[in-house]
Design an enzyme around this catalytic site. Sequence first.
Site, short mmCIF file in Angstrom:
data_model
loop_
_atom_site.label_atom_id
_atom_site.label_comp_id
_atom_site.label_asym_id
_atom_site.label_seq_id
_atom_site.Cartn_x
_atom_site.Cartn_y
_atom_site.Cartn_z
N ILE A 91 -10.18 -2.28 9.30
CA ILE A 91 -10.21 -1.56 10.56
C ILE A 91 -9.69 -0.15 10.33
O ILE A 91 -8.60 0.05 9.79
CB ILE A 91 -9.34 -2.27 11.63
CG1 ILE A 91 -9.75 -3.75 11.75
CG2 ILE A 91 -9.48 -1.54 12.96
CD1 ILE A 91 -11.20 -3.99 12.08
N LYS A 92 -10.50 0.84 10.73
CA LYS A 92 -10.11 2.24 10.54
C LYS A 92 -9.30 2.74 11.73
O LYS A 92 -9.73 2.62 12.88
CB LYS A 92 -11.35 3.12 10.35
CG LYS A 92 -12.09 2.87 9.05
CD LYS A 92 -13.30 3.78 8.89
CE LYS A 92 -12.90 5.16 8.46
NZ LYS A 92 -14.10 5.99 8.13
N ILE A 93 -8.13 3.28 11.42
CA ILE A 93 -7.23 3.84 12.43
C ILE A 93 -6.93 5.28 12.03
O ILE A 93 -6.55 5.54 10.89
CB ILE A 93 -5.93 3.03 12.52
CG1 ILE A 93 -6.22 1.59 12.98
CG2 ILE A 93 -4.93 3.70 13.47
CD1 ILE A 93 -5.01 0.68 13.01
#
Length: 381
Positions: free
Chosen positions: A148-150
């Site tokens: 998951i890209k944050i």
Amino acid sequence: MITVTEATATAGALKRLSDEGVSIWLDDLSRKRIESGNLAELVGTKHVVGVTTNPSIFQAAIGSGAGYEDQLTDLATRGVTVDEAVRMMTTADVRAAADVLRPVYDATGGRDGRVSIEVDPRLAHDTRATIAEAKQLAWLVDRPNVMIKIPATTAGLPAITEVIGLGISVNVTLIFSLERYREVMDAYLAGLEKAAKKGLDLSTIHSVASFFVSRVDAEIDKRLTVLGTDAALALKGRAALANARLAYEAYETVFSGDRWTALGGARANKQRPLWASTGVKDPAYKDTLYVDDLVAPGTVNTMPEATLNATADHGRITGDTVTGGYAQARADLAAVEALGISYDEVVQQLEDEGVAKFEAAWQDLLDAVTKSLNSKGVDAE
């Protein structure tokens, strides 16, 4: 005339890059690429061991409509909102890509074989919403090799800690400054410590820190060109490499310290630096500049397909081109600063612009999908 040494450096450049400890990830994804077998082909023939996506990539893929017509019809029939439609399409692509990459994931013990999907960029300054979105995306994709890209915004940092603490692997994106990069590594370690307190298996948690490269040169070069002096022009094309090399130095320092030693003893994984935005924007520079000159063990280089193909064709991989250059890197950034170009101002501007660009791309995607749903006789409001 090409020398024997040059020929050796060029031949099998992608394999040589992999052998140097650099994981090659593709910075692109579309349903057509998956269903045509192209992604599997790149894994099999171009040493691709991961995939990254972002709002701009999905806007280009889904905005065209190619390959998405059947799903759009089904979504329109169900009367879903445009936000739900976009999430259903993007997570379907990431899930399918994760299945293609699953053998790589298994063979590398989870280190590679990863596919990244980004939280809604409109949440970049909302910590709680980012955490909730990350949990939802991990659940929707439902594959162990998803990341998951944050974004590495001020609000993103505590979200990184919380999401890592839940055992979810994270790709931290939009890192431009060395100070923010250190904060990202700290957030990751804090997340691992939270996960350890919960009794989670740290060996299953992976992370990369996406340090952006070409945009730094694009902005600083523009300012150097305005100055126009010989000293200024001599520094063009050097700031981005210097910035990235000093980031790697920071990585080496953090992941050899006492805090890391305790976590490493619990089988935690280092958060690898990932070179992002590696497509060269200035045609005056070699198109493999940010590949050839950023070779270091334990890194990831995520490339647009054009850069991947250029590297395969004429990349020159000559070994580690990072760790011996720290003194020169510091000198280059100091020289830029001495000319009156503020490093802090540039990197903050780039972060702000990065978030804004992804927000705009996401809105364009929402608008395109709204139009597609409405064309099928369904109100997407």
